[in-house]
Design a protein around this motif. Sequence first.
Motif, short mmCIF file in Angstrom:
data_model
loop_
_atom_site.label_atom_id
_atom_site.label_comp_id
_atom_site.label_asym_id
_atom_site.label_seq_id
_atom_site.Cartn_x
_atom_site.Cartn_y
_atom_site.Cartn_z
N SER A 50 -54.81 -9.01 -67.38
CA SER A 50 -54.26 -7.68 -67.71
C SER A 50 -52.77 -7.61 -67.38
O SER A 50 -51.99 -7.05 -68.15
N ASP A 86 -58.00 -1.75 -64.99
CA ASP A 86 -57.23 -2.31 -66.09
C ASP A 86 -56.27 -1.29 -66.66
O ASP A 86 -55.13 -1.58 -66.94
N GLU A 135 -58.12 -8.99 -74.45
CA GLU A 135 -58.45 -9.55 -73.14
C GLU A 135 -59.95 -9.78 -73.06
O GLU A 135 -60.75 -8.89 -73.32
MG LIG Z 1 -58.23 -7.37 -66.59
#
Ligand SMILES: [Mg+2]
Length: 316
Positions: A50, A86, A135
């Motif tokens: 992230s 995140d 991601e």
């Molecule tokens: Mg992450």
Amino acid sequence: MKGDERSAARLISLIEREDPEGYRALSDLWPPAHSAHVIGVTGTAGAGKSTLINALANRLLKEDKKVGIVAIDPSCSVGEGSLLGDRLRMKEAERSDAVFIRSMAQRKYPGGVCRAATGAVCVLESMGKDFVMIESIGAGQSDKELFYLADTIVTVFTPEFGDEIQLMKAGLLEIGDIIVVNKSDKQGADDVRRAIEAYVPEAKEKGWKAPVLLLQADRGAGIDELARSVAAHGEFTQHDKTVKRGEKHAHFALTLLKEEVWKRFSEQSSRTSLGGALEEVRHGRLDPYSAVGQIGAEFEHIMRSGSVPGRVRSDE
Ligand SMILES: [Mg+2]
Ligand SMILES: Nc1nc2c(ncn2[C@@H]2O[C@H](COP(=O)(O)OP(=O)(O)OP(=O)(O)O)[C@@H](O)[C@H]2O)c(=O)[nH]1
């Protein structure tokens, strides 16, 4: 296609819920009017994926690029849990209105990562995003799926991680077009980088040898080099991108088909001896091969005639 974020968010939600309305809208958009460079970022939990995406997004935003981010949450099904961590770590990037962040739950069935993410990528491309970053936690199957979603895959390692070799065996290394050793501020980072470099497959027919880069994502150190490598790989894949995309989408269609066939098969299972045959296998009275052969033959019959053949009881 005018770039309205709320519409995009709504459409992605519909696709995520497998709503026919969502699929209809998606087919209207297909193929996306605008093509983005899709970057998949994978690696172990806490490796800094992230943070890396945040840093790279900010860097691209400075170049006036439009960025979309899809974060796949491995831990929960739709609607549960949160990606708060995140979200917080990506906040910097989110402040800009040129970036669109979306988190998605990972599904538990085959095609899980891809199922909604492929649709989301199409929506983001249609919105006019230049880059879409995905991601995904590096966990076997989802890595392979990432391969069918992304033009460029960035694999993130850290010096903290003990047994890198295990990961390499698990295939994380093979799928990376660019390999990053993040947390370069930690001890042993360069050793890990060199160790990994020794394992990176040679360019061979692929024509591309994955560079192994040191990065300190939380400080942005090394991000320029990463951006350069991403651009270089983008150029490398550019010439046959349409073909590759087509190949990947065809493969994805097959994945969906497997799911669909299984779904329909399960729906019909009360009309076959599925349950009974499995029970026989469970009790050691029937071998798995024969069980599957029997059920398969029944299913074929249903497909042809819509009715079930006379069942054969195993004790007869
Ligand atoms: Mg992450
Ligand atoms: N020391 C150091 N810490 C870093 C670096 N990059 C990220 N971190 C920290 O590592 C932790 C995990 O970073 P994330 O970016 O959330 O990692 P992730 O891979 O997205 O984690 P998950 O999504 O939970 O798998 C955070 O506390 C970051 O601040 C770095 O270069 N050096």
